[in-house]
Write a protein that holds these residues in place. Structure first.
Motif, PDB file in Angstrom:
ATOM      1  N   VAL A 100       0.856  -1.185   0.000  1.00  0.00           N
ATOM      2  CA  VAL A 100       0.000   0.000   0.000  1.00  0.00           C
ATOM      3  C   VAL A 100       0.891   1.234   0.000  1.00  0.00           C
ATOM      4  O   VAL A 100       1.732   1.393   0.878  1.00  0.00           O
ATOM      5  CB  VAL A 100      -0.943   0.037   1.228  1.00  0.00           C
ATOM      6  N   GLU A 101       0.702   2.070  -1.005  1.00  0.00           N
ATOM      7  CA  GLU A 101       1.381   3.358  -1.051  1.00  0.00           C
ATOM      8  C   GLU A 101       0.391   4.400  -0.567  1.00  0.00           C
ATOM      9  O   GLU A 101      -0.759   4.436  -1.019  1.00  0.00           O
ATOM     10  CB  GLU A 101       1.831   3.681  -2.475  1.00  0.00           C
ATOM     11  N   PHE A 102       0.827   5.233   0.370  1.00  0.00           N
ATOM     12  CA  PHE A 102      -0.093   6.208   0.944  1.00  0.00           C
ATOM     13  C   PHE A 102       0.623   7.504   1.264  1.00  0.00           C
ATOM     14  O   PHE A 102       1.854   7.580   1.315  1.00  0.00           O
ATOM     15  CB  PHE A 102      -0.762   5.658   2.210  1.00  0.00           C
ATOM     16  N   ARG A 103      -0.177   8.527   1.487  1.00  0.00           N
ATOM     17  CA  ARG A 103       0.290   9.828   1.955  1.00  0.00           C
ATOM     18  C   ARG A 103      -0.548  10.171   3.183  1.00  0.00           C
ATOM     19  O   ARG A 103      -1.776  10.176   3.105  1.00  0.00           O
ATOM     20  CB  ARG A 103       0.127  10.900   0.882  1.00  0.00           C
ATOM     21  N   ALA A 104       0.131  10.426   4.297  1.00  0.00           N
ATOM     22  CA  ALA A 104      -0.548  10.777   5.543  1.00  0.00           C
ATOM     23  C   ALA A 104      -0.126  12.182   5.950  1.00  0.00           C
ATOM     24  O   ALA A 104       1.064  12.471   6.063  1.00  0.00           O
ATOM     25  CB  ALA A 104      -0.192   9.774   6.633  1.00  0.00           C
ATOM     26  N   ARG A 105      -1.107  13.048   6.133  1.00  0.00           N
ATOM     27  CA  ARG A 105      -0.830  14.433   6.493  1.00  0.00           C
ATOM     28  C   ARG A 105      -0.871  14.609   8.012  1.00  0.00           C
ATOM     29  O   ARG A 105      -1.646  13.954   8.692  1.00  0.00           O
ATOM     30  CB  ARG A 105      -1.845  15.351   5.803  1.00  0.00           C
ATOM     31  N   TRP A 106      -0.017  15.523   8.505  1.00  0.00           N
ATOM     32  CA  TRP A 106       0.050  15.772   9.936  1.00  0.00           C
ATOM     33  C   TRP A 106       0.221  17.257  10.215  1.00  0.00           C
ATOM     34  O   TRP A 106       0.576  18.032   9.345  1.00  0.00           O
ATOM     35  CB  TRP A 106       1.205  15.000  10.578  1.00  0.00           C
ATOM     36  N   HIS A 116       5.018  10.157   3.139  1.00  0.00           N
ATOM     37  CA  HIS A 116       4.759   9.354   1.936  1.00  0.00           C
ATOM     38  C   HIS A 116       5.496   8.036   2.117  1.00  0.00           C
ATOM     39  O   HIS A 116       6.711   8.019   2.253  1.00  0.00           O
ATOM     40  CB  HIS A 116       5.240  10.093   0.689  1.00  0.00           C
ATOM     41  N   GLU A 117       4.755   6.935   2.138  1.00  0.00           N
ATOM     42  CA  GLU A 117       5.357   5.631   2.401  1.00  0.00           C
ATOM     43  C   GLU A 117       4.769   4.578   1.479  1.00  0.00           C
ATOM     44  O   GLU A 117       3.597   4.635   1.112  1.00  0.00           O
ATOM     45  CB  GLU A 117       5.112   5.219   3.860  1.00  0.00           C
ATOM     46  N   VAL A 118       5.604   3.606   1.137  1.00  0.00           N
ATOM     47  CA  VAL A 118       5.149   2.383   0.482  1.00  0.00           C
ATOM     48  C   VAL A 118       5.335   1.279   1.516  1.00  0.00           C
ATOM     49  O   VAL A 118       6.456   0.975   1.908  1.00  0.00           O
ATOM     50  CB  VAL A 118       5.940   2.082  -0.810  1.00  0.00           C
ATOM     51  N   SER A 119       4.218   0.744   1.988  1.00  0.00           N
ATOM     52  CA  SER A 119       4.225  -0.256   3.062  1.00  0.00           C
ATOM     53  C   SER A 119       4.044  -1.654   2.499  1.00  0.00           C
ATOM     54  O   SER A 119       3.305  -1.858   1.528  1.00  0.00           O
ATOM     55  CB  SER A 119       3.084   0.013   4.044  1.00  0.00           C
ATOM     56  N   ARG A 120       4.715  -2.618   3.147  1.00  0.00           N
ATOM     57  CA  ARG A 120       4.591  -4.026   2.771  1.00  0.00           C
ATOM     58  C   ARG A 120       3.816  -4.774   3.852  1.00  0.00           C
ATOM     59  O   ARG A 120       4.017  -4.536   5.048  1.00  0.00           O
ATOM     60  CB  ARG A 120       5.972  -4.661   2.605  1.00  0.00           C
ATOM     61  N   PHE A 121       2.973  -5.688   3.391  1.00  0.00           N
ATOM     62  CA  PHE A 121       2.133  -6.480   4.287  1.00  0.00           C
ATOM     63  C   PHE A 121       2.222  -7.952   3.910  1.00  0.00           C
ATOM     64  O   PHE A 121       2.492  -8.291   2.757  1.00  0.00           O
ATOM     65  CB  PHE A 121       0.663  -6.033   4.182  1.00  0.00           C
ATOM     66  N   GLY A 126      -4.808 -16.049   7.826  1.00  0.00           N
ATOM     67  CA  GLY A 126      -5.993 -15.222   7.633  1.00  0.00           C
ATOM     68  C   GLY A 126      -5.908 -13.807   8.179  1.00  0.00           C
ATOM     69  O   GLY A 126      -6.875 -13.063   8.092  1.00  0.00           O
ATOM     70  N   ARG A 127      -4.755 -13.415   8.711  1.00  0.00           N
ATOM     71  CA  ARG A 127      -4.605 -12.061   9.269  1.00  0.00           C
ATOM     72  C   ARG A 127      -3.498 -11.298   8.546  1.00  0.00           C
ATOM     73  O   ARG A 127      -2.393 -11.793   8.423  1.00  0.00           O
ATOM     74  CB  ARG A 127      -4.278 -12.121  10.757  1.00  0.00           C
ATOM     75  N   TRP A 128      -3.826 -10.098   8.097  1.00  0.00           N
ATOM     76  CA  TRP A 128      -2.833  -9.219   7.494  1.00  0.00           C
ATOM     77  C   TRP A 128      -1.966  -8.625   8.586  1.00  0.00           C
ATOM     78  O   TRP A 128      -2.464  -8.258   9.653  1.00  0.00           O
ATOM     79  CB  TRP A 128      -3.509  -8.106   6.700  1.00  0.00           C
ATOM     80  N   LEU A 129      -0.662  -8.518   8.312  1.00  0.00           N
ATOM     81  CA  LEU A 129       0.292  -7.910   9.230  1.00  0.00           C
ATOM     82  C   LEU A 129       1.168  -6.925   8.471  1.00  0.00           C
ATOM     83  O   LEU A 129       1.568  -7.190   7.322  1.00  0.00           O
ATOM     84  CB  LEU A 129       1.181  -8.974   9.876  1.00  0.00           C
ATOM     85  N   TYR A 130       1.503  -5.828   9.117  1.00  0.00           N
ATOM     86  CA  TYR A 130       2.428  -4.844   8.565  1.00  0.00           C
ATOM     87  C   TYR A 130       3.845  -5.394   8.733  1.00  0.00           C
ATOM     88  O   TYR A 130       4.224  -5.821   9.814  1.00  0.00           O
ATOM     89  CB  TYR A 130       2.287  -3.528   9.311  1.00  0.00           C
ATOM     90  N   VAL A 131       4.628  -5.407   7.646  1.00  0.00           N
ATOM     91  CA  VAL A 131       6.005  -5.902   7.686  1.00  0.00           C
ATOM     92  C   VAL A 131       6.986  -4.742   7.781  1.00  0.00           C
ATOM     93  O   VAL A 131       7.931  -4.759   8.576  1.00  0.00           O
ATOM     94  CB  VAL A 131       6.312  -6.783   6.470  1.00  0.00           C
ATOM     95  N   GLY A 132       6.801  -3.734   6.964  1.00  0.00           N
ATOM     96  CA  GLY A 132       7.712  -2.596   6.954  1.00  0.00           C
ATOM     97  C   GLY A 132       7.369  -1.677   5.796  1.00  0.00           C
ATOM     98  O   GLY A 132       6.449  -1.956   5.034  1.00  0.00           O
ATOM     99  N   GLY A 133       8.129  -0.611   5.689  1.00  0.00           N
ATOM    100  CA  GLY A 133       7.859   0.325   4.614  1.00  0.00           C
ATOM    101  C   GLY A 133       9.064   1.162   4.262  1.00  0.00           C
ATOM    102  O   GLY A 133      10.050   1.205   5.003  1.00  0.00           O
ATOM    103  N   VAL A 134       8.952   1.812   3.124  1.00  0.00           N
ATOM    104  CA  VAL A 134       9.984   2.726   2.658  1.00  0.00           C
ATOM    105  C   VAL A 134       9.347   4.112   2.606  1.00  0.00           C
ATOM    106  O   VAL A 134       8.347   4.334   1.922  1.00  0.00           O
ATOM    107  CB  VAL A 134      10.511   2.324   1.265  1.00  0.00           C
ATOM    108  N   VAL A 135       9.932   5.024   3.372  1.00  0.00           N
ATOM    109  CA  VAL A 135       9.446   6.391   3.435  1.00  0.00           C
ATOM    110  C   VAL A 135      10.208   7.230   2.422  1.00  0.00           C
ATOM    111  O   VAL A 135      11.437   7.175   2.355  1.00  0.00           O
ATOM    112  CB  VAL A 135       9.639   6.976   4.852  1.00  0.00           C
ATOM    113  N   SER A 136       9.458   7.979   1.623  1.00  0.00           N
ATOM    114  CA  SER A 136      10.083   8.890   0.660  1.00  0.00           C
ATOM    115  C   SER A 136      10.450  10.182   1.369  1.00  0.00           C
ATOM    116  O   SER A 136       9.722  10.635   2.254  1.00  0.00           O
ATOM    117  CB  SER A 136       9.113   9.212  -0.479  1.00  0.00           C
TER     118      SER A 136
END
Length: 139
Positions: A100-106, A116-121, A126-136
């Motif tokens: 999932v590539e996303f943009r989160a504002r703060w 801005h991150e591209v996250s790996r899952f 049967g359960r999705w888990l967050y593995v890690g991500g690359v932040v731009s």
């Protein structure tokens, strides 16, 4: 007051807009924060954004792959998360991996920005888990 009590106090009403922008809290991220498994990698990403916005450390820990989860999940940052945009998402109910590539504002006081991150899952039993991500880097 415990962290759990504080998280419950911040929890929106079921009919309130979900912090992730995906509908009402009770039909969007609320059930996932209560422990219902996400059906897609995007659903999990949205619920994790909501967990950051609500400082729900339990949900973040429960949905983070144990191999990559930090010892201490610090979510009491001064930032206020103000919006989420999903750029692209892969990983459905029949998949075992997703991105999932996303943009989160703060916002923090007078400062504001965007993550801005591209996250790996991964999906295990049967359960999705967050593995890690690359932040731009910020523009």
């Amino acid at each position: 007051m415990s962290f759990g009590e504080a998280a419950l106090r911040r929890r929106p009403a079921a009919t309130a807009p979900c912090p992730c922008g995906g509908g009402s809290f009770g039909s969007c991220c609320g059930p996932l924060l209560d422990g219902r498994p996400a059906q897609t990698a995007e659903q999990l990403m949205r619920s994790r954004y909501t967990a950051f916005a609500l400082h729900d450390r339990n949900h973040l820990a429960r949905t983070w792959h144990p191999a990559t989860r930090p010892e201490d999940l610090e979510v009491d940052d001064p930032e206020e998360w103000t919006g989420l945009t999903i750029v692209r998402a892969e990983g459905g109910a029949d998949d075992t991996a997703g991105t999932v590539e996303f943009r989160a504002r703060w916002r923090s006081g007078a400062d504001s920005g965007e993550l801005h991150e591209v996250s790996r899952f991964t999906r295990i039993r049967g359960r999705w888990l967050y593995v890690g991500g690359v932040v731009s880097p910020a523009p």
